[in-house]
Design an enzyme around this catalytic site. Structure first.
Site, PDB file in Angstrom:
ATOM      1  N   GLU A 121       0.833  -1.194   0.000  1.00  0.00           N
ATOM      2  CA  GLU A 121       0.000   0.000   0.000  1.00  0.00           C
ATOM      3  C   GLU A 121       0.873   1.251   0.000  1.00  0.00           C
ATOM      4  OE1 GLU A 121      -3.345   2.258   2.820  1.00  0.00           O
ATOM      5  OE2 GLU A 121      -2.607   0.259   3.355  1.00  0.00           O
TER       6      GLU A 121
ATOM      7  N   GLY B  74      -7.389   5.917   8.984  1.00  0.00           N
ATOM      8  CA  GLY B  74      -7.913   5.794  10.327  1.00  0.00           C
ATOM      9  C   GLY B  74      -7.249   4.708  11.140  1.00  0.00           C
ATOM     10  N   SER B  75      -6.748   3.644  10.473  1.00  0.00           N
ATOM     11  CA  SER B  75      -6.206   2.500  11.200  1.00  0.00           C
ATOM     12  C   SER B  75      -4.705   2.300  11.048  1.00  0.00           C
ATOM     13  CB  SER B  75      -6.920   1.213  10.753  1.00  0.00           C
ATOM     14  OG  SER B  75      -8.300   1.263  11.070  1.00  0.00           O
TER      15      SER B  75
ATOM     16  N   THR C 137      -0.697   3.816   9.179  1.00  0.00           N
ATOM     17  CA  THR C 137       0.059   4.859   8.486  1.00  0.00           C
ATOM     18  C   THR C 137       1.234   4.198   7.792  1.00  0.00           C
ATOM     19  OG1 THR C 137       1.098   7.035   8.696  1.00  0.00           O
ATOM     20  CG2 THR C 137       1.586   5.449  10.419  1.00  0.00           C
ATOM     21  N   GLN C 138       1.655   4.770   6.648  1.00  0.00           N
ATOM     22  CA  GLN C 138       2.737   4.220   5.858  1.00  0.00           C
ATOM     23  C   GLN C 138       3.787   5.290   5.562  1.00  0.00           C
ATOM     24  OE1 GLN C 138      -0.413   1.999   6.083  1.00  0.00           O
ATOM     25  NE2 GLN C 138      -0.694   3.534   4.485  1.00  0.00           N
TER      26      GLN C 138
END
Length: 557
Positions: free
Chosen positions: A157, A249-250, A252-253
């Site tokens: 992602e 919301g859940s 981070t990258q």
């Protein structure tokens, strides 16, 4: 030019708050405006998007384990919530392409939080339900296979976000080939522009390209500076491919290329600005294509804005309960159930697990609290040990007896992961843009963040947090909550303080961005296209398909 593949592609982003459909069209471009002959270059155009607000994770079976589920999922019910998306797509995409349009339903952190068995149950039900609707004529995209519905790995992602950023910025083409300007004179001119600043000294006004003044990061005063780097052009031979910062919301990258221009210590002290007399000595490392194995990409589950906020609240509730148990043991009469919340606007109240969180709007204290949870991803067990692990300096007893100048700065590890050195420029997308643009919009109109946006320094963002979080809820933000910010719904506005503090703290203390750097461009659209990972997925699969077809035909590029 006729290519042996469909020119329409669909990607459904199954997020933690809903599912978004993205439609992309790949078209051949003409070699020139005066020529009808198509070029080998391909453009990827975004045709449209739509959203279903019910998250797919909401269909998870009841119970802690799948074997506790007594009834199978209703496949028709699961599929029906997505049918409006496909109805929309069937209108946008010509019917002749419906059977051959690739469809990918890729889930992100919202589904990654579920056990694998539950994910499979939901995907099976969704596929079965869409197949039923196909027989009824309600689902026209017959090329969908079960393997086209999956959970996207967090690292992928992140990489796909970087692909989208580099494509929209013109660093790569639709086949992920890096575009390099072959005009050496133009490159030299660009490099001279980057390292040269024209600043007026008589009036105190900046006369650089963007007419903005930069801050002095040492004392948080604002004035002319040599750190400002124009964003008018991104030359891959100077900055390398763009990195990407993504937050939902859940999760981070963060993703960026491991290799790049070798920068010495002196340049790092100069905020990464290469001295003009050193330009000719730079050893450039320009890749031919964007390869995922050359990128450092990591995804932090439960480090998304919503999940992190709840983890911090859970920590406070745990501490309050420990304090209450201590008082009860010592016969202290203390029935208070109010927790002071420095990470919320002044006076804002919210009930959470039997406690009232009362906003005090102190960004500095909020940052200290945020830093308690940045280093590790584990559940909270020993709070004192956890806090000690995030101190800025690790003091060793042997070091104290010797030369104090040799004290070793402790590395800030996000989730226990050590990063390679940061390289190049970054695009901050999704919640990074929405939240920090809200910070900009609701900040003092005279604050420099308005001039430096969309490339504010970390120090400018940090400075803006103080007055932003100190705003009162009653009589101020509550009155304008429905129109306070274009990208902030009324129910989200109360959380913008903690989100902004968390992001700035994470960038500075977690990832290690220099306080005065302008290496991040916070952005939503480039040339009318939204910067998001689904575009990167479409391009990545297209490039792989082109490579396979070229190999089969024996064509050497």
């Amino acid at each position: 030019m006729n290519y042996p593949f469909s020119n329409e592609r669909k990607v459904i982003d199954v997020g933690s708050t809903g599912s978004r459909l993205h439609i992309f069209e790949l078209v051949a471009t003409a070699a020139s405006e005066s020529s009808d002959a198509p070029d080998t270059r391909i453009k990827c155009l975004r045709r449209g998007s739509s959203k279903a607000w019910t998250p797919l994770s909401a269909f998870a079976p009841n119970g802690d384990a799948v074997n506790e589920q007594t009834e199978p999922l209703n496949s028709t019910h699961v599929a029906h919530h997505m049918l409006p998306l496909f109805d929309y797509a069937s209108i946008i995409i010509p019917p002749v392409f419906h059977p051959t349009t690739p469809v990918r339903i890729a889930a992100t952190a919202g589904m990654r939080l579920l056990p694998l068995e539950q994910q499979s149950l939901i995907y099976d039900a969704l596929y079965e339900g869409l197949s039923e609707q196909q027989q009824l004529g309600q689902f026209t995209f017959t090329g969908l296979k079960r393997e086209d519905i999956f959970t996207l790995d967090g690292e992928r992602e992140g990489f796909f976000g970087a692909v989208a950023a580099n494509y929209l910025r013109g660093v790569i083409d639709a086949e992920l080939k890096v575009i390099v300007d072959s005009d050496a004179d133009e490159l030299d001119s660009l490099m001279e522009e980057i390292v040269t600043e024209d600043v007026a000294t008589d009036s105190g006004l900046c006369t650089n390209k963007f007419g903005m003044c930069e801050q002095n990061a040492e004392n948080v005063l604002f004035g002319p500076s040599h750190h400002y780097v124009p964003q008018s052009k991104h030359d891959v031979r100077i900055h390398g491919p763009l990195g990407a910062l993504d937050m939902g919301g859940s999760s981070t990258q963060i993703v960026y290329r491991r290799k790049g221009v070798q920068i010495d210590d002196a340049t790092l002290q100069n905020n990464g600005v290469i001295p003009e007399n050193e330009l000719e000595n730079i050893d450039y490392d320009v890749p031919s294509h964007l390869h995922d194995d050359e990128f450092f990409s990591v995804s932090y589950l439960s480090y998304g804005a919503d999940q992190f906020r709840e983890r911090l609240w859970d920590l406070w509730v745990y501490e309050a309960q420990q304090k209450a148990n201590h008082h009860a043991t010592n016969n202290i009469n203390d029935n208070k159930n109010v927790i002071l919340n420095p990470c919320s606007f002044v006076g804002y109240e919210i009930e959470y697990k039997g406690y009232i969180l009362l906003g005090t709007g102190n960004a500095i204290q909020c940052s200290e609290q945020v830093n308690r949870l940045i280093p590790y991803h584990d559940d909270i067990i020993d709070l004192d040990e956890l806090y000690d692990e995030n101190k800025a300096v690790e003091v060793d007893s042997n070091q104290l007896e010797g030369d104090k100048s040799k004290l070793t700065p402790k590395k800030k590890l996000v989730g226990g992961v050590e990063h390679p050195p940061l390289r190049g420029k970054f695009y901050g997308m999704s919640l990074y843009f929405f939240t920090l643009d809200c910070l900009r919009e609701l900040s003092d109109p005279d604050h420099p963040i308005h001039l430096s946006w969309p490339t504010p320094s970390i120090e400018e963002l940090s400075h803006a947090l103080d007055t932003f979080c100190a705003r009162r809820w009653q009589g101020d933000l509550e009155e304008v909550q429905h129109e306070a910010h274009e990208h902030t719904r009324a129910e989200v506005l109360p959380h913008r303080c903690i989100e902004a503090v968390y992001m700035v703290t994470l960038l500075r203390d977690g990832f290690g961005f220099h306080p005065s750097s302008r290496d991040i461009t916070f952005i939503q659209h480039v040339e009318g296209n939204e910067v998001e990972w689904s575009l990167g997925l479409a391009l990545y699969e297209f490039a792989a398909e082109r490579k396979r077809l070229t190999s089969q035909s024996g064509i050497v590029e």
